[in-house]
Design a protein around this motif. Structure first.
Motif, PDB file in Angstrom:
ATOM      1  N   ILE A  11       0.908  -1.047  -0.094  1.00 30.51           N
ATOM      2  CA  ILE A  11       0.015   0.055   0.062  1.00 30.51           C
ATOM      3  C   ILE A  11       0.801   1.141   0.203  1.00 30.51           C
ATOM      4  O   ILE A  11       0.728   2.003  -0.730  1.00 30.51           O
ATOM      5  N   PHE A  12       2.124   1.231   0.684  1.00 31.33           N
ATOM      6  CA  PHE A  12       2.770   2.558   0.880  1.00 31.33           C
ATOM      7  C   PHE A  12       3.524   2.647  -0.528  1.00 31.33           C
ATOM      8  O   PHE A  12       3.712   4.027  -0.914  1.00 31.33           O
ATOM      9  N   GLU A  13       3.941   1.613  -1.147  1.00 27.57           N
ATOM     10  CA  GLU A  13       4.430   1.649  -2.588  1.00 27.57           C
ATOM     11  C   GLU A  13       3.417   2.193  -3.522  1.00 27.57           C
ATOM     12  O   GLU A  13       3.750   3.095  -4.354  1.00 27.57           O
ATOM     13  N   ILE A  14       2.310   1.594  -3.587  1.00 25.81           N
ATOM     14  CA  ILE A  14       1.288   2.055  -4.358  1.00 25.81           C
ATOM     15  C   ILE A  14       0.833   3.529  -4.466  1.00 25.81           C
ATOM     16  O   ILE A  14       0.915   4.470  -5.159  1.00 25.81           O
ATOM     17  N   SER A  37       9.222   3.520   7.433  1.00 24.33           N
ATOM     18  CA  SER A  37       8.682   2.273   6.475  1.00 24.33           C
ATOM     19  C   SER A  37       9.463   1.038   6.229  1.00 24.33           C
ATOM     20  O   SER A  37       9.057  -0.070   6.109  1.00 24.33           O
ATOM     21  N   GLY A  38      10.743   1.124   6.163  1.00 25.34           N
ATOM     22  CA  GLY A  38      11.851   0.210   5.793  1.00 25.34           C
ATOM     23  C   GLY A  38      11.967  -0.748   6.975  1.00 25.34           C
ATOM     24  O   GLY A  38      12.493  -1.955   6.732  1.00 25.34           O
ATOM     25  N   HIS A  39      11.291  -0.486   8.121  1.00 26.32           N
ATOM     26  CA  HIS A  39      11.612  -1.409   9.396  1.00 26.32           C
ATOM     27  C   HIS A  39      10.265  -2.039   9.415  1.00 26.32           C
ATOM     28  O   HIS A  39      10.310  -2.945  10.488  1.00 26.32           O
ATOM     29  N   ILE A  40       9.483  -1.876   8.735  1.00 31.70           N
ATOM     30  CA  ILE A  40       8.054  -2.697   9.049  1.00 31.70           C
ATOM     31  C   ILE A  40       8.364  -4.190   8.895  1.00 31.70           C
ATOM     32  O   ILE A  40       7.600  -5.080   9.450  1.00 31.70           O
ATOM     33  N   TRP A  41       9.062  -4.523   7.983  1.00 25.81           N
ATOM     34  CA  TRP A  41       9.467  -5.857   7.826  1.00 25.81           C
ATOM     35  C   TRP A  41      10.253  -6.707   8.825  1.00 25.81           C
ATOM     36  O   TRP A  41       9.979  -7.931   9.082  1.00 25.81           O
ATOM     37  N   ILE A  42      10.800  -5.831   9.808  1.00 23.66           N
ATOM     38  CA  ILE A  42      10.984  -6.677  11.209  1.00 23.66           C
ATOM     39  C   ILE A  42      10.184  -6.338  12.258  1.00 23.66           C
ATOM     40  O   ILE A  42       9.769  -7.201  12.990  1.00 23.66           O
TER      41      ILE A  42
END
Length: 144
Positions: free
Chosen positions: A103-106, A116-121
């Motif tokens: 959603i952030f990329e869209i 936002s880069g830390h969401i995957w962790i």
């Protein structure tokens, strides 16, 4: 609060959700203070604590509504139940990280949100911890 007959602690969802937010938020906040990382301090209150509280609420609601009806949850060894909830929590955390970053990329928001880069962790780890603790506390509160 303890149950009079069984001696086990009762499962109070609001208390569990509150602790699911406060515990990781405080620990990550302390880590952010020690390392002087402002983004980690912000993440502690948002993605880390918020994800933990949200997953604790959702899992707790499901366990309270349907948990005792599921035979395998009540009769299986506690470590099996907790392990399965931890695995399920991590998978749901990964799925929510995927959906959120998509959603952030869209919406082209990844450039504006520093965390936002830390969401995957943050999402999978917080979901795993919350689902483990909630299932452990719920399972300890029921009597066989």
């Amino acid at each position: 609060m303890r149950s009079v007959r069984s001696g086990t602690k009762t499962f109070v969802l609001l208390r569990e959700v509150l602790m699911a937010y406060v515990s990781p938020a405080v620990m990550a906040g302390i880590g952010g203070l020690v390392t002087a990382d402002k983004i980690l301090q912000f993440r502690a209150l948002t993605t880390i604590g918020g994800t933990s509280a949200l997953f604790a609420l959702l899992i707790g609601l499901w366990l309270r509504a349907k948990g005792k009806q599921k035979y395998w949850l009540v009769r299986s060894p506690q470590w099996v139940v907790i392990g399965l909830f931890a695995l399920g929590g991590s998978m749901l955390g990964l799925l929510s990280a995927f959906v959120t970053t998509s959603i952030f990329e869209i919406a082209k928001l990844t450039d504006f949100l520093a965390w936002s880069g830390h969401i995957w962790i943050d999402f999978p780890l917080s979901a795993t911890i919350a689902s483990t603790i909630i299932s452990w506390r719920w399972r300890a509160s029921i009597k066989k």
